[in-house]
Design a protein around this motif. Structure first.
Motif, short mmCIF file in Angstrom:
data_model
loop_
_atom_site.label_atom_id
_atom_site.label_comp_id
_atom_site.label_asym_id
_atom_site.label_seq_id
_atom_site.Cartn_x
_atom_site.Cartn_y
_atom_site.Cartn_z
N VAL A 271 42.87 55.62 48.18
CA VAL A 271 42.25 55.25 46.91
C VAL A 271 43.10 54.21 46.19
CG1 VAL A 271 41.63 56.12 44.62
CG2 VAL A 271 40.99 57.41 46.65
N GLY A 272 44.42 54.39 46.20
CA GLY A 272 45.31 53.42 45.57
C GLY A 272 45.22 52.05 46.19
N LEU A 273 45.14 51.98 47.54
CA LEU A 273 45.00 50.69 48.21
C LEU A 273 43.68 50.01 47.86
CD1 LEU A 273 46.45 51.43 51.77
CD2 LEU A 273 47.29 49.74 50.14
N VAL A 274 42.60 50.79 47.86
CA VAL A 274 41.29 50.21 47.53
C VAL A 274 41.27 49.72 46.09
CG1 VAL A 274 38.85 50.78 47.23
CG2 VAL A 274 40.04 51.50 49.29
N VAL A 275 41.81 50.49 45.17
CA VAL A 275 41.86 50.07 43.76
C VAL A 275 42.70 48.81 43.62
CG1 VAL A 275 42.74 50.72 41.47
CG2 VAL A 275 41.38 52.34 42.79
N PHE A 276 43.84 48.75 44.31
CA PHE A 276 44.70 47.56 44.27
C PHE A 276 43.96 46.33 44.78
CE2 PHE A 276 47.70 44.75 46.48
CZ PHE A 276 48.49 44.35 45.40
N VAL A 277 43.31 46.46 45.94
CA VAL A 277 42.60 45.32 46.54
C VAL A 277 41.44 44.88 45.64
CG1 VAL A 277 41.12 44.66 48.48
CG2 VAL A 277 43.31 45.76 48.91
N LEU A 278 40.68 45.83 45.13
CA LEU A 278 39.57 45.47 44.24
C LEU A 278 40.08 44.82 42.95
CD1 LEU A 278 37.14 48.50 44.64
CD2 LEU A 278 36.86 46.17 45.50
N GLY A 279 41.17 45.34 42.39
CA GLY A 279 41.76 44.74 41.19
C GLY A 279 42.22 43.32 41.44
N CYS A 280 42.84 43.09 42.59
CA CYS A 280 43.28 41.74 42.93
C CYS A 280 42.09 40.80 43.13
CB CYS A 280 44.15 41.76 44.19
SG CYS A 280 45.76 42.49 43.95
N ALA A 281 41.03 41.30 43.75
CA ALA A 281 39.84 40.48 43.97
C ALA A 281 39.20 40.09 42.64
CB ALA A 281 38.83 41.23 44.85
N VAL A 282 39.09 41.05 41.73
CA VAL A 282 38.52 40.76 40.41
C VAL A 282 39.41 39.78 39.66
CG1 VAL A 282 37.96 41.77 38.17
CG2 VAL A 282 37.19 42.88 40.26
N ALA A 283 40.72 39.99 39.72
CA ALA A 283 41.65 39.08 39.04
C ALA A 283 41.54 37.67 39.60
CB ALA A 283 43.08 39.60 39.16
N THR A 284 41.42 37.56 40.93
CA THR A 284 41.28 36.24 41.55
C THR A 284 40.04 35.53 41.03
OG1 THR A 284 42.38 37.00 43.56
CG2 THR A 284 41.03 35.04 43.77
N ALA A 285 38.95 36.26 40.88
CA ALA A 285 37.70 35.65 40.43
C ALA A 285 37.68 35.37 38.94
CB ALA A 285 36.53 36.55 40.81
N MET A 286 38.35 36.19 38.16
CA MET A 286 38.22 36.09 36.71
C MET A 286 39.28 35.24 36.02
SD MET A 286 35.50 37.76 36.04
CE MET A 286 35.65 37.81 34.28
N LEU A 287 40.44 35.08 36.61
CA LEU A 287 41.50 34.32 35.94
C LEU A 287 41.16 32.84 35.87
CD1 LEU A 287 44.69 35.99 37.45
CD2 LEU A 287 43.97 36.05 35.07
N ARG A 288 41.37 32.24 34.72
CA ARG A 288 41.16 30.80 34.57
C ARG A 288 42.40 30.02 34.98
NH1 ARG A 288 37.00 28.63 31.87
NH2 ARG A 288 38.27 26.93 31.12
N ASP A 289 43.56 30.65 34.91
CA ASP A 289 44.80 30.00 35.32
C ASP A 289 44.85 29.96 36.85
OD1 ASP A 289 47.45 28.95 35.08
OD2 ASP A 289 48.21 30.95 35.57
N VAL A 290 44.91 28.77 37.41
CA VAL A 290 44.84 28.62 38.86
C VAL A 290 46.04 29.27 39.53
CG1 VAL A 290 44.71 26.95 40.74
CG2 VAL A 290 43.50 26.51 38.62
#
Length: 178
Positions: free
Chosen positions: A7-26
């Motif tokens: 569960v921790g790995l999946v949450v980490f990967v999903l969080g990173c994916a969302v952060a990659t898509a949502m951050l405006r700072d390249v």
């Protein structure tokens, strides 16, 4: 404990994916993408596919991150103060629906390492375990499968990693010279 790790790995990967898509700072987005790729590599190793995990770590977390960082080093950063992108609700709804539909298949998967999984009880697995040494003269069944039975697949993975490394060296040489 294993379930908590999964569960921790999946949450980490999903969080990173969302952060990659949502951050405006390249730069922040590239760092989140590198972390995402490294998380996927850890998941592959956890799922007992270390060859795929190594390829993901080398190409995804390593070489792609360096190439993306070189790209932003050559571009101008916008002076925008916004940190996150605005959310397109229709795209979000389609993404959530797709993830929900694909998640319904998770209940059909056996537990990692389960002795009664289809892989452990399959005729092909029994064949490899019974005949790997005689046919390949390799004492480790996993090495026999990777090197002899799946040799072209393993060669393909090695070519991908090697080509990515050569491409990176060519780009870095141009950076140093040019």
């Amino acid at each position: 404990m294993t379930g908590l790790l999964e569960v921790g790995l999946v949450v980490f990967v999903l969080g990173c994916a969302v952060a990659t898509a949502m951050l405006r700072d390249v730069l922040g987005s590239i760092i989140a993408f590198g972390a995402y790729s490294l998380g996927i590599a850890v998941i592959w190793v956890f799922l007992r596919a270390p060859d795929v995990g190594l390829t993901e770590a080398a190409v995804g977390a390593g070489i792609m991150t360096i190439l993306l960082l070189l790209t932003i080093a050559k571009t101008v950063r916008p002076s925008d103060d916004e940190v996150l992108e605005s959310v397109d609700l229709r795209a979000l709804a389609v993404s959530v629906a797709l993830v929900a539909a694909l998640s319904t298949t998770l209940v059909a998967l056996p537990a990692v390492g389960s002795a009664d999984s289809a892989v452990a009880t399959d005729n092909v697995t029994e064949y490899y375990l019974d005949n790997a040494y005689e046919e390949t003269q390799v004492q480790n069944a996993v090495t026999a499968v990777l090197a002899a039975y799946r040799g072209f697949d393993t060669l393909g993975e090695a070519v991908v990693v090697y080509s990515a490394g050569i491409g990176l060296l060519v780009v870095l040489d141009r950076e140093v010279l040019g």
